[in-house]
Write an enzyme that holds these catalytic residues in place. Structure first.
Site, PDB file in Angstrom:
ATOM      1  N   ASP A 184       0.859  -1.178   0.000  1.00 16.57           N
ATOM      2  CA  ASP A 184       0.000   0.000   0.000  1.00 16.57           C
ATOM      3  C   ASP A 184       0.893   1.224   0.000  1.00 16.57           C
ATOM      4  O   ASP A 184       1.443   1.607   1.038  1.00 16.57           O
ATOM      5  CB  ASP A 184      -0.916   0.003   1.233  1.00 16.57           C
ATOM      6  CG  ASP A 184      -2.005  -1.082   1.167  1.00 16.57           C
ATOM      7  OD1 ASP A 184      -1.798  -2.085   0.438  1.00 16.57           O
ATOM      8  OD2 ASP A 184      -3.036  -0.929   1.840  1.00 16.57           O
ATOM      9  N   LYS A 226      -6.780   3.299  -3.565  1.00 17.91           N
ATOM     10  CA  LYS A 226      -7.187   3.291  -2.157  1.00 17.91           C
ATOM     11  C   LYS A 226      -7.392   4.723  -1.699  1.00 17.91           C
ATOM     12  O   LYS A 226      -6.630   5.615  -2.082  1.00 17.91           O
ATOM     13  CB  LYS A 226      -6.092   2.594  -1.341  1.00 17.91           C
ATOM     14  CG  LYS A 226      -6.288   2.604   0.168  1.00 17.91           C
ATOM     15  CD  LYS A 226      -5.187   1.789   0.853  1.00 17.91           C
ATOM     16  CE  LYS A 226      -5.206   1.978   2.370  1.00 17.91           C
ATOM     17  NZ  LYS A 226      -4.116   1.229   3.035  1.00 17.91           N
ATOM     18  N   LYS A 262     -10.145   0.318  -2.635  1.00 15.68           N
ATOM     19  CA  LYS A 262     -10.070   0.088  -1.191  1.00 15.68           C
ATOM     20  C   LYS A 262     -10.359   1.372  -0.429  1.00 15.68           C
ATOM     21  O   LYS A 262      -9.519   2.259  -0.374  1.00 15.68           O
ATOM     22  CB  LYS A 262      -8.685  -0.445  -0.802  1.00 15.68           C
ATOM     23  CG  LYS A 262      -8.520  -0.654   0.707  1.00 15.68           C
ATOM     24  CD  LYS A 262      -7.154  -1.209   1.059  1.00 15.68           C
ATOM     25  CE  LYS A 262      -6.947  -1.227   2.587  1.00 15.68           C
ATOM     26  NZ  LYS A 262      -5.588  -1.697   2.953  1.00 15.68           N
TER      27      LYS A 262
END
Lengths: 342, 286, 535
Positions: free
Chosen positions: A174, A242, A278
């Site tokens: 991430d 995300k 996400k």
């Protein structure tokens, strides 16, 4: 400036950058990228929030709700991202990920645990044979990287951060984008960093750790920016987009997630390729999470409701879902003392 | 040797031009004492039709002009009218049979009303419109806009003041008008047409028909391209039939008025031929 | 399109087949028969009573009394008496307090009203719950505050009520249209006789109960149920001072003819064929939502619906594709299910009209696409439908369909868009979708429509005036303008009965006035008013 040129990243143009070349053209430059991003249709904030509110007003009952609760669990990146994290805390988190509800073993497992890079080895060890999406009942290890959460470090440091996590066994990375560069209009710099990080996700066996690109939408501030950043992240090779680090408010919101879902839907319309989404930070209740499921199913499509295409970045959400599961199975409202604090 | 005067040919006023009636008809105008004054053109239904076409064509330009611009044009009408004061007084004295002082008072009041309405052109929107505080993230504003083409049967007992009082307020907001002049006292109406023609008013904004209101009005009331019907001076006509005809295309209808103060100046005269448009726009930072 | 018939199994099938989530009807406590509401009480009607049915099931809900001409006369007399003896004599402040009470009562009973509305009208509960009922309460709340502030309504000091208002409303927003009519009328000091539509009387009758609970003086609000003849008798009643009608342009014309030569004031909110203009720089996803909301909200049974989609040619195909994809996610079915997006058509007659015009669209060469869906067996249903290849000359591009049918046309330039948008005898609503502010404002200026929504559609607010240009009617509802429609300036001649005071110069004219009756249409009175105070 030519993007993804060997002299900038030290490597040959990467496979994922071919997305940008396919869409924008072979003469990919910062100027052409900027033109493309600025040419995207605008977002009307009022309309977007109205649509999100409308989706949020769906009434999910009975069998649909039971299905949704299990689905939510299976989509969670169970997360601990504290300066005070310890191996013990991470092992506890992994135990919860493997057995969310000790009183009800029918509960599905979460999709992944999400930790800082230095905790990847601990998490991997704790998961043991259950590590990795390909193992039966497997759980991925996701690591935040690239000088998370601010991203304020040199590219060299960021890439080392990524490589460390991948070497330690991270299945997923991430990363954060350079919001400063983005807000300064330096889209090429953001693009190149993502491409470089994607390259750093490659393992010795040539396989890649999944790359989730954190936009930190709370800092981008406008929906038009979120839309451009989403496209930019996809064009540069991100597997997931995300919303947030969880360290900046506002984090995930339904409108911003809806907007990102519209982008991945449009990317699929354009290329046939599916990108994951996400939302992370601030989703704490089953009721809220169900609204996200509705948005995913109605906007992107139900096929997105799988761990490789949708995740919740959350810590406290899991316990609330478990309480709801217990209510459904027993017929009575449960209490927080019936779920574990990890 | 006395010089022979040049009498004026009184014609219609359509699209900024002064045509004779397509029908070739005229009617006699006599003084209050019964002397022959002129043959005025007697408008036909086809003249009315042409007038509506001219009014429609002039509509977008006049409505699209700024209020400041319309105000200046209307003020210019007052200026030019003032310059022809003596001509109007003489015509009113001869046709209405009133004293020169009374005629002068009528002309002066007419001039003043043009000035009064001219001043409204860039203000009535502020008074008749408003911002609306709706409960949501929206910019929301209501503004009056001209109704479109207005057919007006002007007060029949007045030479100049009646027509002025009836048409000036309709023009303020940007309507264009088709006017049926006073059948008894049409000379001032044609005189006014000459004033309008030399006052920067675009052709077609005002169209003036002389002749028989009873004959012409039904064609305007039933005309699908007329948006509003002002029957202010139609008390002597079968005006209910006109209102019924106007209902067919939902024309806005103003019913006849009577009394000494007919068509006295008011803001309502401006707003009665406006349509309130409300515009919403989303308003949000992100 | 997802069928929402309540017979799907979400767990085993698809998450999108949401399990049924019906709103409970237990909250409703309906009587089997309803009378007329006159002078504060429910009384029997003298017409032939009729039944109201649920359009989604065709099941009978209740038997409803019908008012004949004698009932109309009784109701108007009650309203007149209430106007003279109570309502016009109490202060604005006290009138306002009654309206605030009504607003609160509607909020308290909101769920009940929503269920009743969806049951009787067929509209989705999420619309009646989130739009109709909250807005109805808001309308009363807004106008309640005006009751003691009439000096600021724009008519000068001490404006006066008109008297008895005859109000006839349609079936598409039964309670909301009632609120649009009654709230400003009462705030301005009028008393009312209101006739709800024949197919949707239920919430008006529940509202009569609210009127009782609020303790309104008897006769201030009277509700007469019945069909067209009842409405006709009401608007032509000689002792009515104001007529307010919402409905078709055809009936509006008729009313305009019937009140010709009287001194009745009238406002008409009629049909429309709204253009929804999508420019190539539109916020695309929001535009698609706006198009859907514009024509499929309330099954398209909305006078201001965006029934003509004008799309810039360079994005036409993309818009149509996206629209079809979006329509496939709409859920049609049980109006009382909280997840239903598209409910039932209000009546068999309306369904027939929609079918006829849609057939005309096909016959004239337009290309029809209907969302694939299973329609319930009973009740009146029509799948959301888009026509492409529509020409401006096609009936479906000109006639108001009043159903879930969208006609898609294209344009090349803003000038062409404006010309096509205005190319209709109607002039009620329009939409503009563009990210360019200067263009939005310029186009909004040139559209001949009473309401222009930019980057949104079908938004309503009690503070926002609503009403049409051209053959969409005249007068405004909502806001200060909507209040003015129920007031007369202090110095003007009274429209009310002889009891009202009039200025001396006017009294003489009023003295010669005789009320017009249907039987005596050729003896009108001259309409005289006195002006000049605001020179």
């Amino acid at each position: 400036m030519t993007l993804t040129s060997p002299d900038r990243s030290g490597q040959s143009p990467l496979a994922p950058a071919s997305r940008a070349i396919d869409i924008i053209g072979a003469d990919l430059t910062e100027a052409s990228l900027t033109r493309y991003l600025r040419g995207l249709p605008a977002v009307d904030a009022v309309g977007l929030t109205n649509r999100a509110a409308d989706l949020g007003s769906r009434s999910i009952k009975a069998t649909s709700k039971a299905w949704a609760l299990d689905k939510i669990i299976s989509l969670i990146d169970l997360t601990t991202l504290e300066g005070a994290d310890t191996p013990g805390k991470v092992r506890s988190l992994v135990a919860k990920a493997l057995t969310p509800d000790a009183s009800d073993l029918t509960s599905p497992r979460v999709a992944a645990v999400c930790v800082y890079g230095d905790m990847v080895a601990t998490a991997a060890e704790a998961l043991g044979s259950a590590k990795g999406e390909h193992a039966p009942g497997g759980i991925n290890v996701a690591a935040v990287a690239t000088a998370f959460p601010s991203g304020r470090a040199s590219l060299r440091v960021k890439l080392a951060d990524v490589a460390d996590a991948v070497d330690a066994g991270a299945d997923e990375i991430d990363m954060v984008i350079d919001r400063g560069a983005f807000l300064a209009g330096n889209y090429g710099r953001v693009f190149d960093e993502i491409v470089a990080v994607k390259a750093a996700c490659q393992r010795a066996d040539k396989s890649f750790a999944h790359l989730k690109v954190i936009l930190e939408t709370g800092e981008l501030n406008t929906y038009d920016n979120v839309k451009r950043a989403s496209w930019l992240a996809i064009l540069a090779g991100g597997d997931f987009i995300k919303t947030s680090t969880g360290k900046v408010a506002p984090a995930a919101t339904l409108p911003v997630t809806l907007l990102m879902l519209q982008v991945v839907r449009d990317w699929h319309r354009l290329t046939g390729e599916r990108i994951g989404v996400k939302p992370a930070g601030g989703i704490r209740t089953s009721k809220d999470a169900i609204k996200y499921l509705v948005a995913v199913a109605e906007v992107a499509g139900q096929e997105w409701l799988e761990p490789h295409l949708f995740r919740f970045g959350a810590s406290s959400l899991l316990n609330d879902v478990l309480l709801q599961r217990q209510k459904i199975s027993t017929g009575h409202y449960s209490a927080s003392s019936y779920v574990t604090i990890d | 040797m006395t010089r022979l005067a040049i009498p004026k040919t009184y014609k219609l006023f359509i699209g900024g031009k002064f045509p004779r009636s397509e029908s070739g008809r005229v009617f006699e105008i006599r003084s209050a004492k019964g002397e022959f004054l002129a043959n005025a053109a007697k408008a036909s239904r086809k003249d009315a039709r042409d007038a509506v076409v001219a009014a429609r064509a002039a509509g977008s330009g006049w409505a699209g002009a700024t209020g400041y611009n319309r105000g200046q044009v209307l003020y210019r009408v007052a200026e030019v009218l003032e310059g022809r004061r003596d001509q109007f007084i003489a015509e009113i004295v001869s046709t209405e049979g009133v004293s020169a002082a009374a005629a002068a008072a009528q002309v002066d009041e007419a001039v003043d009303r043009w000035v009064w309405y001219a001043g409204w052109a860039d203000k009535y929107v502020q008074v008749a419109g408003n911002a609306n505080a709706v409960s949501g993230p929206f910019f929301n504003i209501s503004v009056p806009e001209p109704t479109g083409v207005v057919a007006i049967v002007v007060p029949q007992d007045s030479s100049l003041l009646g027509i002025t009082s009836a048409i000036a307020p309709a023009l303020v907001s940007g309507n264009t008008v088709v006017v049926i002049a006073s059948e008894r006292f049409p000379l001032s109406s044609i005189g006014l047409a000459e004033v309008l023609a030399t006052s920067d008013l675009p052709g077609g904004v005002v169209n003036i028909l002389t002749g028989s209101p009873a004959e012409i009005a039904p064609w305007l009331a039933s005309h699908a391209d007329v948006n509003a019907l002002d029957l202010i001076g139609a008390a002597g006509l079968d005006w209910i039939d006109l209102e019924i005809a106007a209902a067919e295309t939902l024309q806005r209808v103003m019913r006849p008025e009577q009394g000494p103060d007919i068509a006295s100046p008011s803001l309502t005269r401006i707003t009665q031929f406006t349509e309130t448009k409300t515009v919403w726009h989303t308003k949000s930072l992100i | 399109m997802t069928s929402n018939n309540g017979n799907t199994n979400a767990g085993s099938n698809s998450f999108l087949d949401y399990a049924p989530a019906p709103e409970s009807t237990a909250i409703l406590n309906l009587k089997s028969e309803y009378g007329l509401f006159i002078n504060g009480e429910f009384v029997d009607g003298h017409g032939a009573s009729f039944t109201t049915i649920s359009p989604s099931t065709e099941k009978t809900i209740a038997t409803i009394a019908a008012a004949d001409a004698s009932d109309v006369d009784t109701a108007v007399k009650a309203a007149r008496r209430a106007f003279d003896r109570s309502w016009s004599t109490i202060s604005g402040r006290e009138r306002g307090k009654y309206l605030f009470r009504i607003a609160r009562l509607l909020q308290e009973r909101a769920r009940e009203f929503a269920v009743a509305e969806s049951l009787d009208n067929g509209k989705p509960i999420k619309e009646s719950r989130d739009v109709d009922v909250p807005l109805a309460a808001a309308w009363f709340f807004y106008y309640a505050g005006w009751a003691d502030k009439l000096d600021h309504a724009g008519l000068g000091a001490n404006p006066r009520a008109l008297g008895v208002a005859a109000q006839v409303i349609p079936w598409n927003f039964p309670l909301l249209m009632l609120a649009w009519k009654i709230a400003p009328a009462l705030a301005a000091g009028n008393t009312v006789v209101l006739k709800p539509a024949e197919t949707t009387p239920l919430t008006a009758l529940l509202f009569a109960e609210v009127v009782q609970q609020a303790g309104l003086p008897a006769g201030v609000v009277n509700i007469l149920t019945g069909a067209g003849a009842t409405g006709q008798a009401l608007v032509t009643h000689p002792d009515v001072n104001k007529v307010a009608f919402t409905g078709s342009t055809a009936v509006g014309r008729l009313i305009a003819r019937q009140i010709a030569g009287t001194d009745k004031r009238v406002t008409l909110e009629l049909g429309g064929k709204g253009a929804n203009i999508v420019f190539d720089d539109a916020p695309m996803d929001e535009a698609i939502e706006g198009i859907v909301n514009g024509i499929f909200f309330n099954q398209g049974q909305v006078c201001c619906a965006g029934s003509r989609l004008l799309v810039q040619e360079n994005v036409h195909d993309e818009v149509v594709d996206r629209l079809k994809a979006r329509l496939a996610t709409l859920r049609i079915g049980d109006p009382l299910d909280k997840n239903t997006d598209i409910g039932a058509i209000n009546s068999a007659a309306q369904l027939e009209r929609i079918r006829t015009l849609s057939q005309a669209g096909e016959d004239e060469g337009a290309v029809r696409w209907s969302a694939p869906c299973d329609l319930p067996e009973n009740g009146f249903w029509f799948a959301p439908t888009i026509f492409t290849n529509v020409s401006t000359s096609h009936r479906i591009a000109r006639d108001e369909i009043f159903g879930p049918v969208l006609s898609v046309l294209s344009f090349r330039t803003p000038t062409e868009a404006i010309a096509k948008a205005n190319n209709t005898p109607y002039g009620l609503s329009a939409g503009i979708w563009s990210d360019k502010g200067s263009r939005v404002l310029a186009v909004a200026d040139k559209l001949r429509a009473g309401v222009v929504w930019a980057n949104t559609f079908n938004k309503f607010d009690p503070a926002s005036p609503f009403g049409g240009f051209k053959e969409s009617g005249y007068g405004r509802e909502g806001g200060r303008h909507g209040l003015a429609a129920y007031l007369a300036p202090a110095e003007s001649r009274s429209y009310a009965a002889p009891a009202m005071k009039a200025a001396p110069a006017v009294a003489a004219a009023a003295a010669v006035e005789t009320p017009m009756t249907d039987a005596d249409p050729q003896t009108p009175t001259k309409f005289v008013r006195r002006k000049g105070a605001n020179k």
